[in-house]
Design a protein around this motif. Structure first.
Motif, PDB file in Angstrom:
ATOM      1  N   CYS A   1      13.110  20.907 -36.173  1.00  0.00           N
ATOM      2  CA  CYS A   1      12.738  20.622 -37.555  1.00  0.00           C
ATOM      3  C   CYS A   1      13.880  19.911 -38.284  1.00  0.00           C
ATOM      4  O   CYS A   1      15.030  20.329 -38.198  1.00  0.00           O
TER       5      CYS A   1
ATOM      6  N   CYS B   1      11.452  31.711 -39.564  1.00  0.00           N
ATOM      7  CA  CYS B   1      10.940  30.954 -38.419  1.00  0.00           C
ATOM      8  C   CYS B   1      11.997  30.913 -37.315  1.00  0.00           C
ATOM      9  O   CYS B   1      13.173  31.133 -37.550  1.00  0.00           O
TER      10      CYS B   1
ATOM     11  N   CYS C   1       8.226  21.260 -36.795  1.00  0.00           N
ATOM     12  CA  CYS C   1       8.011  22.552 -37.438  1.00  0.00           C
ATOM     13  C   CYS C   1       6.733  23.164 -36.879  1.00  0.00           C
ATOM     14  O   CYS C   1       5.628  22.848 -37.292  1.00  0.00           O
TER      15      CYS C   1
HETATM   16  S1  SF4 Z   1       9.256  26.866 -41.385  1.00  0.00           S
HETATM   17 FE1  SF4 Z   1       9.147  24.844 -40.554  1.00  0.00          FE
HETATM   18  S2  SF4 Z   1       9.938  23.532 -42.163  1.00  0.00           S
HETATM   19 FE2  SF4 Z   1      10.581  25.597 -42.613  1.00  0.00          FE
HETATM   20  S3  SF4 Z   1      12.575  25.723 -41.675  1.00  0.00           S
HETATM   21 FE3  SF4 Z   1      11.089  26.550 -40.240  1.00  0.00          FE
HETATM   22  S4  SF4 Z   1      10.646  24.867 -38.923  1.00  0.00           S
HETATM   23 FE4  SF4 Z   1      11.570  23.996 -40.743  1.00  0.00          FE
END
Ligand code: SF4
Ligand code: SF4
Ligand code: SF4
Ligand code: SF4
Ligand code: SF4
Lengths: 423, 336
Positions: free
Chosen positions: A106, A134, A368
């Motif tokens: 990401c 995440c 992501c």
């Molecule tokens: S949720 Fe998605 S956009 Fe947000 S930090 Fe994690 S990978 Fe990146």
């Protein structure tokens, strides 16, 4: 080597590149739209100061880095720290991070890691708390730690429905409070936490007043301006932010009375969702609003989700306040990392209805996983509701601009047609 | 129009805690002392207006009446006693339908006393306890068991059921014997005569002893757990059976709910559904006391509302929330 130093150090070059990114967005905000808002000047200056001139805002204060919105800023303020949210939107930093993380990661995470790798801050965090949200954020915390920076994990549950999760998270927050309290050499007390909750609550209530204006037919403020205001909360001095938003509110009030509309009469109203727009990566929001649409609401962690739900306390005692704060950061959160996505979907639909949205634009950062994976469920739900939606994958690179613009413009055009047909 | 709008706004912005505090005091005075000024709402009230508070009460408790109504041999019950029972029940229902469970949240003297004990604890800064989730489900059923017993035992005194010999007369008002209301409510008129153990028979010794223990538990329990007794209260069980057609309602618009849990945190009865259920409209659940604390704690515009005969009387608003939580000013100092 020596000659190079006198010309430009890597840090200087990085700063120059970031300044260029920042200024081009700020200039677009200032110049590309009709009827600019005077009191937005505060925010334009703030970002220029920090990202173009690289001036520190919090010298002499303890800066507490946070990797996501789940770290309660109420507790940080109560312990006299300055919360600095480290989510980063710079392509320059993304490129530095690209050498350290897998290609498909990401961009937000890459940019944050790149920022730390270059160790080039105007306000460097003294310690960082990383909620295990995440996968990429979680891992990024450890990687940043390996650079010699103090990073403390704050265990975050991935299922929010269960009572077990609630208990687990409350314990996590308590232990975060204990660690921060040790680090700061200050005690968390009833009175300092209470006033921090009320101050952050007041800031939130101002945000809610701002959003009220966006419900009207004539919208007095651009979505990109709103993103700038909420992004400023990541690092600004809270009292000054509050003061600036109070001024902004007064000016918007005036604009409403004068019937100022920043969009056109037929401009479709967009609800924005997905990976967070973080300064200066306003690529998609800018394209939307330059294509004669207006963002009236959003469901992202850099704006609406960050401010939406407020802490409710039943008994103003320390233990109850900590639990209330914990609950707010877990139960109200509509982050896609959670097993179930229903709350987020319901929220998007609700935003479309309250803000009279004509369509939804869903951006996911390439890499992501969670936002990419939830794309289908959201698309299906919008279809059921008869709400048009556009899904876009993007990253921080300036390259795909043309292609993205074409897609957004086509979507905006179709919304306009739909509006006309309805009439 | 403008006026109406501002009245509505004033109501939605009200400080519910304060309003409820005074309302409860007034209701308490009415129920406990009303008799002294000749008030009498009859003996079918859906709240603990204890008959043992003979002189003072401004109305009387239906649970007491109900036990009395059932203590008839079956043939008598098939005759006039059955009619009397039905008429009483209808009276109870009519009273109940006006306020629904609001009788618990705003009127019941036992509920009010528990809230006072909670306030006392708050002052001492002692943390409240909660029932563990494993036990929460089991606790729910106790009130139905108590209700069943208080209906069955009087019948069994007057009749031999399934060939079991008739029960001793000492059980004629089985729930009253163990009800904390019998001791606590008259005590407020200076009458402490109910604090005793009756040695006239074995049944009486057992029942009055349980009664003393219940009162002790009532006092100690509700000091550490909000509305401790209400979880077990057979009146609540009886009420809930008739709750659906009541006029006062607690409605939820699930589409506006973010499941933030603020309402659940405010709920003295730990009712999780109030936060988690986004499909049901009528949120008056079996344990709900219609105290409306959840409405006051909800930060979403129009998500929860108290509704009387189709008209919204109090609903959640952002503005009201901010005012009640004293988040409406930037300063550090807030008046409480
Ligand atoms: S949720 Fe998605 S956009 Fe947000 S930090 Fe994690 S990978 Fe990146
Ligand atoms: S003892 Fe309890 S149940 Fe019996 S009349 Fe009094 S309040 Fe009602
Ligand atoms: S549940 Fe029982 S004790 Fe509690 S308020 Fe209602 S009637 Fe009174
Ligand atoms: S407080 Fe309101 S928005 Fe939050 S969970 Fe309860 S009903 Fe839903
Ligand atoms: S659900 Fe609401 S009205 Fe019912 S008891 Fe709980 S807080 Fe009171």
């Amino acid at each position: 080597m020596h000659t190079e130093l006198t010309i430009e150090t890597p840090h200087q070059r990085q700063n120059r590149h970031k300044a260029m990114e920042a200024i081009s967005v700020l200039n677009a905000l200032k110049e590309d739209f009709k009827s600019p808002i005077r009191s937005m000047g505060y925010f334009y200056d703030l970002f220029e100061k920090v990202y173009c001139r690289h001036e520190p805002l919090h010298e002499g204060k303890a800066k507490i880095g946070t990797m996501c919105i789940q770290i309660p800023s109420e507790i940080i303020y109560a312990l006299e720290g300055i919360p600095i949210r480290l989510c980063n939107g710079f392509y320059t930093d993304d490129e530095i991070g690209s050498d350290l993380l897998p290609q498909k990661s990401c961009p937000l995470v890459k940019a944050t890691v790149g920022w730390f790798a270059s160790d080039n801050f105007s306000d460097k965090p003294d310690i960082t708390f990383s909620p295990t949200t995440c996968d990429q954020k979680t891992k990024a915390g450890a990687i940043i730690g390996s650079f010699g920076h103090t990073v403390i994990d704050v265990g975050f549950p991935r299922t929010k429905e269960s009572e077990e999760s609630r208990h687990y998270w409350r314990e996590s927050v308590k232990s975060f409070a204990v660690k921060l309290s040790k680090f700061q050499g200050k005690k968390l007390t009833k009175s300092n936490l209470e006033s921090a909750i009320k101050k952050v609550g007041y800031a939130q209530s101002l945000y809610h007043k701002l959003t009220e204006f966006r419900k009207a037919k004539a919208v007095p403020i651009l979505g990109v301006d709103m993103f700038l205001v909420t992004n400023a909360f990541f690092f600004d001095k809270i009292d000054e932010w509050i003061g600036a938003v109070e001024k902004l509110l007064a000016e918007l009030e005036q604009r409403v009375n004068d019937g100022v509309n920043v969009a056109g009469k037929a401009s479709p109203r967009i609800v924005y969702t997905g990976s967070p727009p973080i300064f200066p990566n306003y690529k998609i929001p800018l394209i939307i609003e330059e294509s004669d649409a207006i963002i009236v609401a959003d469901e992202t962690c850099s704006s609406n989700r960050m401010f939406n739900d407020m802490v409710a306390v039943d008994e103003w005692n320390l233990y109850d306040m900590i639990d209330s704060v914990s609950d707010k950061y877990l139960k109200a959160c509509t982050c896609p990392i959670f097993t179930q996505n229903d709350d987020r979907i319901r929220r998007i639909i609700q935003l479309v209805h309250t803000y009279k949205g004509d369509g939804v634009i869903y951006q996911a950062f390439a890499g992501c996983q969670v936002y990419e994976m939830e794309q289908r469920s959201v698309l299906a739900a919008m279809e059921r509701e008869g709400i048009p939606i556009l899904y876009i994958e993007s990253d921080y690179s300036p390259s795909q601009h043309g292609q993205l613009t074409t897609r957004v413009e086509a979507f905006v055009e179709s919304l306009k047609n739909r509006k006309r047909m309805k009439k | 129009m403008k006026n109406k709008f501002s009245l509505r706004r004033a109501v939605n912005n009200m400080n519910l805690v304060r309003f409820r505090f005074w309302f409860q005091i007034a209701a308490f005075a009415f129920i406990v002392y009303g008799g002294y000024i000749g008030l009498d709402l009859g003996n079918k009230l859906p709240t603990f207006a204890c008959v043992y508070n003979a002189e003072g009460t401004g109305g009387k408790c239906y649970v007491g009446m109900l036990q009395h109504d059932l203590k008839h041999p079956i043939d008598v019950f098939m005759g006039y006693a059955g009619y009397a029972f039905l008429i009483s029940l209808v009276m109870f229902m009519v009273w109940f339908w006006v306020l629904n469970k609001g009788w618990c949240g705003f009127v019941c003297p036992l509920g009010t006393m528990q809230d006072w004990l909670t306030m006392l604890r708050e002052k001492t800064k002692i943390r409240f306890s909660e029932y563990s989730w494993a036990n929460r489900g089991k606790i729910k059923s106790i009130k139905y068991i108590l209700l069943f017993l208080l209906l069955l035992l009087p019948v069994m005194i007057a009749n031999s059921v399934f060939g079991i010999p008739k029960l001793p007369n000492g059980l004629s008002m089985p729930f009253c014997d163990i009800c904390p209301g019998r001791m606590m409510i008259p005590a407020f008129t200076g009458d402490f005569n109910q604090f005793y153990i009756d040695f006239s028979s074995k049944t009486d010794i057992v029942m009055t002893t349980i009664g003393m223990i219940m009162t002790g538990l009532f006092l100690a329990g509700s000091f550490i757990k909000k509305r401790f007794f209400c979880y077990f209260c057979p009146m609540a069980a009886l009420q809930y059976i008739f709750s659906k057609p009541a006029l006062l309602k607690l409605y939820k618009d699930g589409s506006k709910c973010t499941r933030c849990g603020d309402c659940y945190r405010a709920c003295d009865m730990d009712i999780l559904e109030i936060a988690d259920d986004v499909t049901t409209k009528n949120m008056v659940t079996e344990d709900c006391t219609l105290c409306l604390k959840c409405v006051a704690a909800c930060p979403e515009e129009g998500c929860l509302e108290a509704n009387f005969m189709g008209a919204t009387i109090f609903e959640s608003t952002k503005e009201g929330f901010v005012l009640r939580m004293a988040m409406d000013q930037r300063g550090e100092k807030h008046a409480h």
